[in-house]
Design an enzyme around this catalytic site. Structure first.
Site, PDB file in Angstrom:
ATOM      1  N   LYS A   1       0.771   3.978  -2.947  1.00 28.75           N
ATOM      2  CA  LYS A   1       0.347   5.354  -2.656  1.00 28.75           C
ATOM      3  C   LYS A   1       1.477   6.351  -2.904  1.00 28.75           C
ATOM      4  O   LYS A   1       1.209   7.504  -3.268  1.00 28.75           O
ATOM      5  CB  LYS A   1      -0.180   5.446  -1.222  1.00 28.75           C
ATOM      6  CG  LYS A   1      -1.488   4.666  -0.989  1.00 28.75           C
ATOM      7  CD  LYS A   1      -2.632   5.165  -1.867  1.00 28.75           C
ATOM      8  CE  LYS A   1      -3.977   4.565  -1.479  1.00 28.75           C
ATOM      9  NZ  LYS A   1      -5.075   4.998  -2.371  1.00 28.75           N
TER      10      LYS A   1
ATOM     11  N   TYR B   1       0.841  -1.212   0.000  1.00 29.14           N
ATOM     12  CA  TYR B   1       0.000   0.000   0.000  1.00 29.14           C
ATOM     13  C   TYR B   1       0.871   1.256   0.000  1.00 29.14           C
ATOM     14  O   TYR B   1       0.605   2.206  -0.742  1.00 29.14           O
ATOM     15  CB  TYR B   1      -0.896  -0.049   1.235  1.00 29.14           C
ATOM     16  CG  TYR B   1      -1.997   0.981   1.324  1.00 29.14           C
ATOM     17  CD1 TYR B   1      -3.166   0.867   0.580  1.00 29.14           C
ATOM     18  CD2 TYR B   1      -1.886   2.070   2.193  1.00 29.14           C
ATOM     19  CE1 TYR B   1      -4.188   1.792   0.699  1.00 29.14           C
ATOM     20  CE2 TYR B   1      -2.902   3.006   2.323  1.00 29.14           C
ATOM     21  CZ  TYR B   1      -4.054   2.856   1.577  1.00 29.14           C
ATOM     22  OH  TYR B   1      -5.072   3.786   1.701  1.00 29.14           O
TER      23      TYR B   1
HETATM   24  N1  LIG Z   1     -10.210   4.912   4.965  1.00 29.55           N
HETATM   25  C1  LIG Z   1      -8.992   5.350   5.223  1.00 29.55           C
HETATM   26  O1  LIG Z   1      -8.547   5.382   6.380  1.00 29.55           O
HETATM   27  C2  LIG Z   1      -8.126   5.872   4.102  1.00 29.55           C
HETATM   28  C3  LIG Z   1      -7.021   6.665   4.442  1.00 29.55           C
HETATM   29  C4  LIG Z   1      -6.237   7.177   3.427  1.00 29.55           C
HETATM   30  C5  LIG Z   1      -6.533   6.891   2.113  1.00 29.55           C
HETATM   31  N2  LIG Z   1      -7.598   6.090   1.820  1.00 29.55           N
HETATM   32  C6  LIG Z   1      -7.898   5.856   0.411  1.00 29.55           C
HETATM   33  O2  LIG Z   1      -9.155   6.448   0.133  1.00 29.55           O
HETATM   34  C7  LIG Z   1      -9.751   5.812  -1.004  1.00 29.55           C
HETATM   35  C8  LIG Z   1     -11.201   5.473  -0.706  1.00 29.55           C
HETATM   36  O3  LIG Z   1     -11.254   4.486   0.311  1.00 29.55           O
HETATM   37  P1  LIG Z   1     -12.431   4.441   1.403  1.00 29.55           P
HETATM   38  O4  LIG Z   1     -11.837   4.838   2.689  1.00 29.55           O
HETATM   39  O5  LIG Z   1     -13.603   5.175   0.903  1.00 29.55           O
HETATM   40  O6  LIG Z   1     -12.706   2.851   1.469  1.00 29.55           O
HETATM   41  P2  LIG Z   1     -13.947   1.981   0.956  1.00 29.55           P
HETATM   42  O7  LIG Z   1     -13.486   0.580   0.994  1.00 29.55           O
HETATM   43  O8  LIG Z   1     -15.173   2.339   1.718  1.00 29.55           O
HETATM   44  O9  LIG Z   1     -14.176   2.463  -0.548  1.00 29.55           O
HETATM   45  C9  LIG Z   1     -13.330   2.087  -1.598  1.00 29.55           C
HETATM   46  C10 LIG Z   1     -14.188   1.820  -2.819  1.00 29.55           C
HETATM   47  O10 LIG Z   1     -13.308   1.499  -3.908  1.00 29.55           O
HETATM   48  C11 LIG Z   1     -13.885   0.391  -4.603  1.00 29.55           C
HETATM   49  N3  LIG Z   1     -12.847  -0.374  -5.304  1.00 29.55           N
HETATM   50  C12 LIG Z   1     -11.840  -1.078  -4.743  1.00 29.55           C
HETATM   51  N4  LIG Z   1     -11.125  -1.705  -5.695  1.00 29.55           N
HETATM   52  C13 LIG Z   1     -11.702  -1.402  -6.882  1.00 29.55           C
HETATM   53  C14 LIG Z   1     -11.421  -1.756  -8.223  1.00 29.55           C
HETATM   54  N5  LIG Z   1     -10.399  -2.572  -8.528  1.00 29.55           N
HETATM   55  N6  LIG Z   1     -12.201  -1.242  -9.192  1.00 29.55           N
HETATM   56  C15 LIG Z   1     -13.241  -0.419  -8.891  1.00 29.55           C
HETATM   57  N7  LIG Z   1     -13.563  -0.069  -7.637  1.00 29.55           N
HETATM   58  C16 LIG Z   1     -12.805  -0.550  -6.631  1.00 29.55           C
HETATM   59  C17 LIG Z   1     -14.525  -0.430  -3.504  1.00 29.55           C
HETATM   60  O11 LIG Z   1     -15.471  -1.339  -4.027  1.00 29.55           O
HETATM   61  C18 LIG Z   1     -15.120   0.637  -2.605  1.00 29.55           C
HETATM   62  O12 LIG Z   1     -16.440   0.980  -2.980  1.00 29.55           O
HETATM   63  C19 LIG Z   1      -8.861   4.610  -1.291  1.00 29.55           C
HETATM   64  O13 LIG Z   1      -7.973   4.916  -2.349  1.00 29.55           O
HETATM   65  C20 LIG Z   1      -8.072   4.426  -0.014  1.00 29.55           C
HETATM   66  O14 LIG Z   1      -6.859   3.767  -0.227  1.00 29.55           O
HETATM   67  C21 LIG Z   1      -8.408   5.586   2.792  1.00 29.55           C
END
Ligand SMILES: NC(=O)c1ccc[n+]([C@@H]2O[C@H](COP(=O)([O-])OP(=O)(O)OC[C@H]3O[C@@H](n4cnc5c(N)ncnc54)[C@H](O)[C@@H]3O)[C@@H](O)[C@H]2O)c1
Length: 279
Positions: free
Chosen positions: A181, A177
């Site tokens: 990132k 990850y």
């Molecule tokens: N939640 C956290 O703490 C956090 C922190 C920093 C960054 N992020 C990043 O934020 C972004 C959103 O994550 P979130 O927190 O909303 O999590 P989440 O799991 O609720 O949402 C992620 C969405 O991406 C979709 N997804 C995953 N792989 C996919 C693919 N191959 N094709 C199409 N869709 C796909 C999932 O189905 C889901 O709906 C991500 O890039 C994550 O890495 C999250």
């Protein structure tokens, strides 16, 4: 500040739930029509439950309740053809793509009792491939598919990719990850250079922990309990908050998408409660 997106089209990946859903609603509330794609399915090396078609249907209903239009597709950002088909359908329907939010992501961290690796050297090869494929190649596919339509419109545009504090710091037990990132940052710096002549801006957002199912799931506390060394990943926010909310990240996305940020490109915008500034 001018956050008006009236008449514009925004392409949001990972929009079925979590941050992507909130970004879609926020951009629609400010006038944009939305193109959404989400896998709505499970990847085997992801330890928590991923989204469902019902989640995406709920996003559709929430965006439509703002009075804006949405085209929503079940599709995989790892598959360029699926992303391109979605962009093509949206371009045919709306006639323009102005904003791209490359948000879809997964995190393989989690699981207790040997279900998950405890250090990065233990990450299995399939988890590595899956993580890079979605979090880095998926962002590349998203930008590559949308850019020709953006350039052809000759109106400029804004691309925002979701990185993380893990795109700035070497967080523990998730080198896959962290690498993806950090890779998103490099990718967006390169595209910022190459697309500036078309007035297309390219920026990244870097949230700390966000209250979504990626972290609010039973697997993650079990992992940290089994492997307390990795708790450094959690213990970094300067401001007195454990998890920020999706709308905190959406506010940054809205700013970067809008003309209020018309000369902002190549930026790594943290929404991290001070995590990456910690002494
Ligand atoms: N939640 C956290 O703490 C956090 C922190 C920093 C960054 N992020 C990043 O934020 C972004 C959103 O994550 P979130 O927190 O909303 O999590 P989440 O799991 O609720 O949402 C992620 C969405 O991406 C979709 N997804 C995953 N792989 C996919 C693919 N191959 N094709 C199409 N869709 C796909 C999932 O189905 C889901 O709906 C991500 O890039 C994550 O890495 C999250």
């Amino acid at each position: 500040m001018n956050f008006d997106l009236d008449g514009r089209t925004a392409f949001v990946t990972g929009a079925a739930r979590g941050q992507g859903r909130r970004h879609a609603i926020t951009l629609a509330q400010h006038g944009a029509n939305i193109v959404a794609i989400d896998l709505c399915g499970q990847i085997d090396t992801v330890p928590y439950s991923m989204s469902t078609p019902e989640d995406l249907a709920e996003t559709v209903q929430l965006v439509e309740s703002t009075g804006r239009k949405i085209i929503a597709k079940q599709g995989d950002v790892r598959d360029f053809e699926q992303v391109q088909a979605t962009v093509d359908e949206a371009f045919a329907a709306f006639g323009r793509i102005d904003i791209v939010v490359a948000n879809a992501g997964t995190n393989g961290l989690g699981g207790a009792g040997g279900a998950g690796p405890f250090e990065s050297q233990d990450i299995d090869l399939q988890r590595w491939r899956d993580c890079i494929d979605t979090n880095l190649t998926g962002v590349f596919n998203t930008i590559k598919a949308a850019v020709p339509a953006m350039i052809s419109g000759e109106r400029g545009g804004s691309i925002i990719a979701t990185s993380s504090t893990a795109g700035i710091r070497g967080l523990r037990s998730m080198a896959d990850y962290v690498a993806a990132k950090h890779g998103v940052v490099g990718l967006c710096r390169a595209f910022a250079n190459e697309l500036a002549e078309h007035s297309i801006r390219v920026n990244t957002v870097h949230p700390t922990g966000v209250a979504t199912q990626m972290v609010e799931n039973p697997e993650l506390p079990a992992f940290f309990q089994a492997y307390p060394k990795a708790a450094v990943n959690l213990d970094g926010n300067l401001l007195p908050v454990d998890l920020v909310q999706p709308e905190d990240v959406s506010n940054a996305v809205l700013f970067l998408a809008s003309d209020a940020a018309r000369y902002v490109t190549g930026l790594e915008m943290t929404v991290d409660a001070g995590f990456t500034a910690r002494a």
